[in-house]
Design a protein around this motif. Structure first.
Motif, mmCIF file in Angstrom:
data_model
loop_
_atom_site.group_PDB
_atom_site.id
_atom_site.type_symbol
_atom_site.label_atom_id
_atom_site.label_comp_id
_atom_site.label_asym_id
_atom_site.label_seq_id
_atom_site.Cartn_x
_atom_site.Cartn_y
_atom_site.Cartn_z
ATOM 1 N N UNK A 1 0.860 -1.177 0.000
ATOM 2 C CA UNK A 1 0.000 0.000 0.000
ATOM 3 C C UNK A 1 0.899 1.231 0.000
ATOM 4 N N UNK A 2 0.333 2.362 -0.405
ATOM 5 C CA UNK A 2 1.037 3.633 -0.261
ATOM 6 C C UNK A 2 0.188 4.539 0.620
ATOM 7 N N UNK A 3 0.857 5.328 1.433
ATOM 8 C CA UNK A 3 0.194 6.301 2.288
ATOM 9 C C UNK A 3 1.043 7.565 2.255
ATOM 10 N N UNK A 4 0.399 8.703 2.048
ATOM 11 C CA UNK A 4 1.109 9.977 2.073
ATOM 12 C C UNK A 4 1.026 10.541 3.479
ATOM 13 N N UNK B 1 8.279 21.131 6.834
ATOM 14 C CA UNK B 1 7.255 20.121 6.558
ATOM 15 C C UNK B 1 7.413 19.599 5.140
ATOM 16 N N UNK B 2 7.277 18.292 4.992
ATOM 17 C CA UNK B 2 7.344 17.646 3.680
ATOM 18 C C UNK B 2 6.253 16.595 3.600
ATOM 19 N N UNK B 3 5.767 16.362 2.399
ATOM 20 C CA UNK B 3 4.843 15.253 2.170
ATOM 21 C C UNK B 3 5.667 14.096 1.623
ATOM 22 N N UNK B 4 5.610 12.965 2.318
ATOM 23 C CA UNK B 4 6.324 11.770 1.889
ATOM 24 C C UNK B 4 5.314 10.701 1.516
ATOM 25 N N UNK B 5 5.566 10.013 0.434
ATOM 26 C CA UNK B 5 4.751 8.877 0.042
ATOM 27 C C UNK B 5 5.494 7.622 0.484
ATOM 28 N N UNK B 6 4.902 6.886 1.406
ATOM 29 C CA UNK B 6 5.520 5.684 1.966
ATOM 30 C C UNK B 6 4.890 4.431 1.383
ATOM 31 N N UNK B 7 5.716 3.449 1.077
ATOM 32 C CA UNK B 7 5.223 2.123 0.708
ATOM 33 C C UNK B 7 5.269 1.275 1.966
ATOM 34 N N UNK B 8 4.142 0.610 2.255
ATOM 35 C CA UNK B 8 4.010 -0.169 3.490
ATOM 36 C C UNK B 8 3.260 -1.464 3.155
ATOM 37 N N UNK B 9 3.685 -2.619 3.715
ATOM 38 C CA UNK B 9 2.892 -3.833 3.519
ATOM 39 C C UNK B 9 1.492 -3.637 4.104
ATOM 40 N N UNK B 10 0.505 -4.231 3.468
ATOM 41 C CA UNK B 10 -0.889 -4.091 3.906
ATOM 42 C C UNK B 10 -1.065 -4.471 5.376
ATOM 43 N N UNK B 11 -0.268 -5.416 5.850
ATOM 44 C CA UNK B 11 -0.354 -5.874 7.240
ATOM 45 C C UNK B 11 0.302 -4.906 8.217
ATOM 46 N N UNK B 12 0.959 -3.846 7.716
ATOM 47 C CA UNK B 12 1.697 -2.930 8.568
ATOM 48 C C UNK B 12 0.904 -1.752 9.090
ATOM 49 N N UNK B 13 -0.411 -1.724 8.871
ATOM 50 C CA UNK B 13 -1.230 -0.605 9.335
ATOM 51 C C UNK B 13 -1.987 -0.982 10.596
ATOM 52 N N UNK B 14 -1.948 -0.065 11.590
ATOM 53 C CA UNK B 14 -2.658 -0.287 12.843
ATOM 54 C C UNK B 14 -3.511 0.931 13.146
ATOM 55 N N UNK B 15 -4.797 0.710 13.388
ATOM 56 C CA UNK B 15 -5.715 1.794 13.716
ATOM 57 C C UNK B 15 -6.270 2.448 12.463
ATOM 58 N N UNK B 16 -7.222 3.344 12.686
ATOM 59 C CA UNK B 16 -7.851 4.060 11.581
ATOM 60 C C UNK B 16 -6.925 5.176 11.107
ATOM 61 N N UNK B 17 -6.681 5.226 9.813
ATOM 62 C CA UNK B 17 -5.759 6.204 9.249
ATOM 63 C C UNK B 17 -6.489 7.109 8.265
ATOM 64 N N UNK B 18 -7.073 8.163 8.791
ATOM 65 C CA UNK B 18 -7.750 9.146 7.957
ATOM 66 C C UNK B 18 -6.902 10.406 7.907
ATOM 67 N N UNK B 19 -7.219 11.299 6.985
ATOM 68 C CA UNK B 19 -6.456 12.531 6.842
ATOM 69 C C UNK B 19 -6.398 13.272 8.170
ATOM 70 N N UNK B 20 -5.186 13.664 8.576
ATOM 71 C CA UNK B 20 -4.972 14.401 9.812
ATOM 72 C C UNK B 20 -4.649 13.543 11.018
ATOM 73 N N UNK B 21 -4.770 12.218 10.897
ATOM 74 C CA UNK B 21 -4.481 11.331 12.022
ATOM 75 C C UNK B 21 -2.988 11.350 12.347
ATOM 76 N N UNK B 22 -2.602 11.634 13.606
ATOM 77 C CA UNK B 22 -1.192 11.536 13.970
ATOM 78 C C UNK B 22 -0.771 10.068 13.974
ATOM 79 N N UNK B 23 0.426 9.795 13.453
ATOM 80 C CA UNK B 23 0.888 8.412 13.342
ATOM 81 C C UNK B 23 2.331 8.277 13.794
ATOM 82 N N UNK B 24 2.668 7.057 14.144
ATOM 83 C CA UNK B 24 4.050 6.681 14.409
ATOM 84 C C UNK B 24 4.527 5.812 13.265
ATOM 85 N N UNK B 25 5.792 5.956 12.899
ATOM 86 C CA UNK B 25 6.370 5.183 11.804
ATOM 87 C C UNK B 25 7.424 4.235 12.350
ATOM 88 N N UNK B 26 7.446 3.011 11.838
ATOM 89 C CA UNK B 26 8.416 2.008 12.253
ATOM 90 C C UNK B 26 9.243 1.573 11.051
#
Length: 118
Positions: free
Chosen positions: A42-45, A54-79
């Motif tokens: 998956x990709x997530x910006x 501030x920069x917009x990064x497009x990340x490639x992440x395995x589908x299994x690597x997402x935890x919680x609801x990820x809508x625009x504006x949601x604060x996230x941690x990256x691993x």
């Protein structure tokens, strides 16, 4: 392929565009898969803010690597974020850039709306 680890400590990161399937072939609509695990990608910006920049990064992440609801504006941690330089040639034109990949993207807002136990 050379991978450069990205230090995300001290950065504020939030979702700019929710996750979408990463397309491997635009003509067929085939979704890209991880070469090692076979997991769909998956990709997530994300908006990445550090040291007042501030920069917009497009990340490639395995589908299994997402935890919680990820809508625009949601604060996230990256691993496990890594940067990979790339270069290709198409119709005689050379292109190059940096792609970003993460092992996981975790919502930090998951517990924000839940009442805390006394």
């Amino acid at each position: 392929m050379r991978q450069i680890p990205v230090d995300t400590t001290g950065a504020v990161v939030m979702v700019a565009q929710p996750p979408q399937p990463k397309i491997a072939n635009r003509q067929t609509g085939e979704v890209a898969t991880d070469r090692d695990t076979g997991a769909p990608l998956m990709t997530v910006d994300v908006m990445f803010v550090m040291n007042g920049n501030a920069e917009i990064l497009s990340l490639t992440v395995p589908e299994t690597g997402f935890t919680g609801e990820l809508t625009t504006g949601t604060p996230v941690g990256l691993t496990g974020v890594v940067a990979r330089p790339w270069e290709n040639e198409f119709n005689g034109q050379k292109r190059h850039g940096i792609s970003f990949r993460a092992i996981a993207v975790t919502s930090l807002a998951a517990d924000a709306g839940k009442p805390k136990a006394a």
